[in-house]
Design an enzyme around this catalytic site. Structure first.
Site, PDB file in Angstrom:
ATOM      1  N   GLY A  79      12.795  -1.232   2.374  1.00 44.54           N
ATOM      2  CA  GLY A  79      13.888  -1.116   3.342  1.00 44.54           C
ATOM      3  C   GLY A  79      13.448  -1.285   4.795  1.00 44.54           C
ATOM      4  N   GLY A 118       3.776   5.039   6.550  1.00 48.94           N
ATOM      5  CA  GLY A 118       2.580   4.280   6.910  1.00 48.94           C
ATOM      6  C   GLY A 118       2.873   3.291   8.031  1.00 48.94           C
ATOM      7  CG  ASP A 143      -4.328   2.306   0.714  1.00 48.69           C
ATOM      8  OD1 ASP A 143      -4.502   2.881  -0.373  1.00 48.69           O
ATOM      9  OD2 ASP A 143      -3.689   1.244   0.835  1.00 48.69           O
ATOM     10  CD  GLU A 238      -4.473  -2.093  -4.253  1.00 51.43           C
ATOM     11  OE1 GLU A 238      -3.715  -2.533  -5.113  1.00 51.43           O
ATOM     12  OE2 GLU A 238      -4.140  -1.241  -3.418  1.00 51.43           O
TER      13      GLU A 238
HETATM   14  O1  F6P Z   1       0.063   3.195  -0.297  1.00 52.29           O
HETATM   15  C1  F6P Z   1      -0.710   2.031  -0.229  1.00 52.29           C
HETATM   16  C2  F6P Z   1      -0.913   1.530  -1.611  1.00 52.29           C
HETATM   17  O2  F6P Z   1      -1.389   2.592  -2.341  1.00 52.29           O
HETATM   18  C3  F6P Z   1      -1.839   0.335  -1.751  1.00 52.29           C
HETATM   19  O3  F6P Z   1      -3.175   0.637  -1.941  1.00 52.29           O
HETATM   20  C4  F6P Z   1      -1.236  -0.415  -2.903  1.00 52.29           C
HETATM   21  O4  F6P Z   1      -1.500  -1.782  -2.826  1.00 52.29           O
HETATM   22  C5  F6P Z   1       0.206  -0.151  -2.709  1.00 52.29           C
HETATM   23  O5  F6P Z   1       0.330   1.113  -2.159  1.00 52.29           O
HETATM   24  C6  F6P Z   1       1.041  -0.305  -3.941  1.00 52.29           C
HETATM   25  O6  F6P Z   1       2.335   0.090  -3.666  1.00 52.29           O
HETATM   26  P1  F6P Z   1       3.616  -0.200  -4.559  1.00 52.29           P
HETATM   27  O7  F6P Z   1       3.184  -0.489  -5.941  1.00 52.29           O
HETATM   28  O8  F6P Z   1       4.419   1.034  -4.449  1.00 52.29           O
HETATM   29  O9  F6P Z   1       4.290  -1.353  -3.939  1.00 52.29           O
END
Ligand code: F6P
Length: 354
Positions: A79, A118, A143, A238
């Site tokens: 959003g 964030g 993170d 990741e």
């Molecule tokens: O909050 C950050 C994070 O944890 C990243 O490390 C990760 O890529 C992302 O969120 C994944 O978020 P979602 O699956 O909710 O889009």
């Protein structure tokens, strides 16, 4: 002093353990210290599109939520009122609905807002502030990659989860003489991989900040075998940048699987991969995250009481402070490849694949 009587609070972006601690602390101090009314807005700024979905948060509403993961308000990481995606006559369109959002906030009687989120959520908070909204920010991400604050709540809990997983994988790796790859979160920064890797006794740590080669990891696996260690733990963030040889193998999906396949094909070793994923975002917040969340929640209310809008609370030298949201956004805190933490890891023989 400000003339505030009613504030709103919302949580945006990916959730993190400790969000409920912030909400609870903000609601409690707003009511107990200032006698303000608090309105909880569901699902980030999206909640202001449908003001009827917002509700008053009383002391009763925040009772018992401190140890709970997630956010009682709900959240979304899509959003954005300045780029709101909607479907009109079967066609997807992007509209700026920020005026509507500001008008709905006014309809709810909200005079000032607390936005917990964030980098993305703080960017939106800053734009709304520039349009006249009285708003303060609370930083959040597991993170831990926001440069304006030493640490964000959620990171410590995620670190515990990842370290616990590495500990568990350690014993089975040793029993079966395998290479075990564990993928952890960290889209832009390798903090979880680095710190959980050190805490869990990993042998190889791959992070976005340090380029690596498959060849070096395979050599390292052999070196360990040379001194009798027939298993290797590889922790992968990741967000790693894939070297060319792995890009060729890529069919999308988790990078941990790719690193695992690469090691199996190149080193001819038995490899197993665990992708921890969203398990790192859940669970009861650690004491550290509950305390930090509580301090941030109270500090956000104090910013509003002092009329210091457009600011975000932060932690600096272990003390609570604040920064202008404008100065906090768009600057990520990444791992310094030459920094003390990486040097410490290298000193105890951890390989970064370089
Ligand atoms: O909050 C950050 C994070 O944890 C990243 O490390 C990760 O890529 C992302 O969120 C994944 O978020 P979602 O699956 O909710 O889009």
């Amino acid at each position: 002093m400000s003339d505030i009587r009613c504030i709103g609070i919302c949580t945006g972006g990916g959730d993190a353990p400790g969000l409920n601690a912030v909400i609870r602390a903000a609601v409690k101090s707003a009511i107990l210290k200032y006698k303000w009314k608090v309105i909880g807005i569901p699902d980030g700024f999206d909640g202001l599109i449908w003001p009827e979905r917002s509700r008053e948060l009383t002391l009763k509403d925040v009772s018992g939520i401190l140890p709970r993961g997630g956010t009682i308000l709900g959240t979304t990481n899509r959003g954005n009122p300045f780029h709101y995606k909607t479907t009109e006559n079967g066609v997807e369109v992007v509209r700026d609905i920020s005026d509507e959002v500001i008008a709905n906030k006014r309809k709810l009687g909200i005079q000032a807002m607390i936005s917990i989120g964030g980098d993305g959520s703080q960017k939106i908070a800053h734009e709304l502030f520039e349009k006249g909204m009285k708003i303060v920010g609370v930083p959040k991400t597991i993170d831990n990659d926001l440069s304006a604050t030493e640490i964000t709540f959620g990171f410590d809990t995620a670190l515990h989860t990842a370290t616990d997983a590495i500990d568990k994988i350690h014993t089975t790796a040793e029993s079966h003489h395998r290479v075990m790859v564990i993928e952890v979160m960290g889209r832009d920064a390798g903090w979880i991989a680095l710190e959980a890797g050190i805490a869990g006794g990993a042998h190889v740590i791959l992070i976005p900040e340090i380029p690596f080669t498959l060849q070096r990891i395979c050599e390292y696996v052999s070196e360990r075998e040379g001194y009798g260690k027939r298993f290797t733990i590889v922790v992968v963030a990741e967000g790693i940048k894939l070297p060319a040889e792995l890009r060729q193998l890529s069919r999308g999906g988790a990078v941990g699987n790719l690193v695992g396949d690469g090691i199996a094909l190149t080193a001819h070793r038995e490899v197993r991969v665990s992708v921890l994923g969203h398990i790192q975002r859940g669970g009861s917040p650690s004491p550290f995250d509950r305390i930090l969340g509580t301090r941030f929640g109270v500090a956000a209310v104090e910013l509003i009481a002092r009329g210091e809008f457009g600011k975000m609370v932060c932690l600096r030298n272990a003390a609570i402070g604040c920064v202008r949201i404008a100065d906090a956004i768009g600057r990520l805190k990444t791992v310094d490849p030459q920094g003390e933490m990486v040097r410490t890891a290298r000193a105890i023989g951890i390989c970064f694949g370089d």
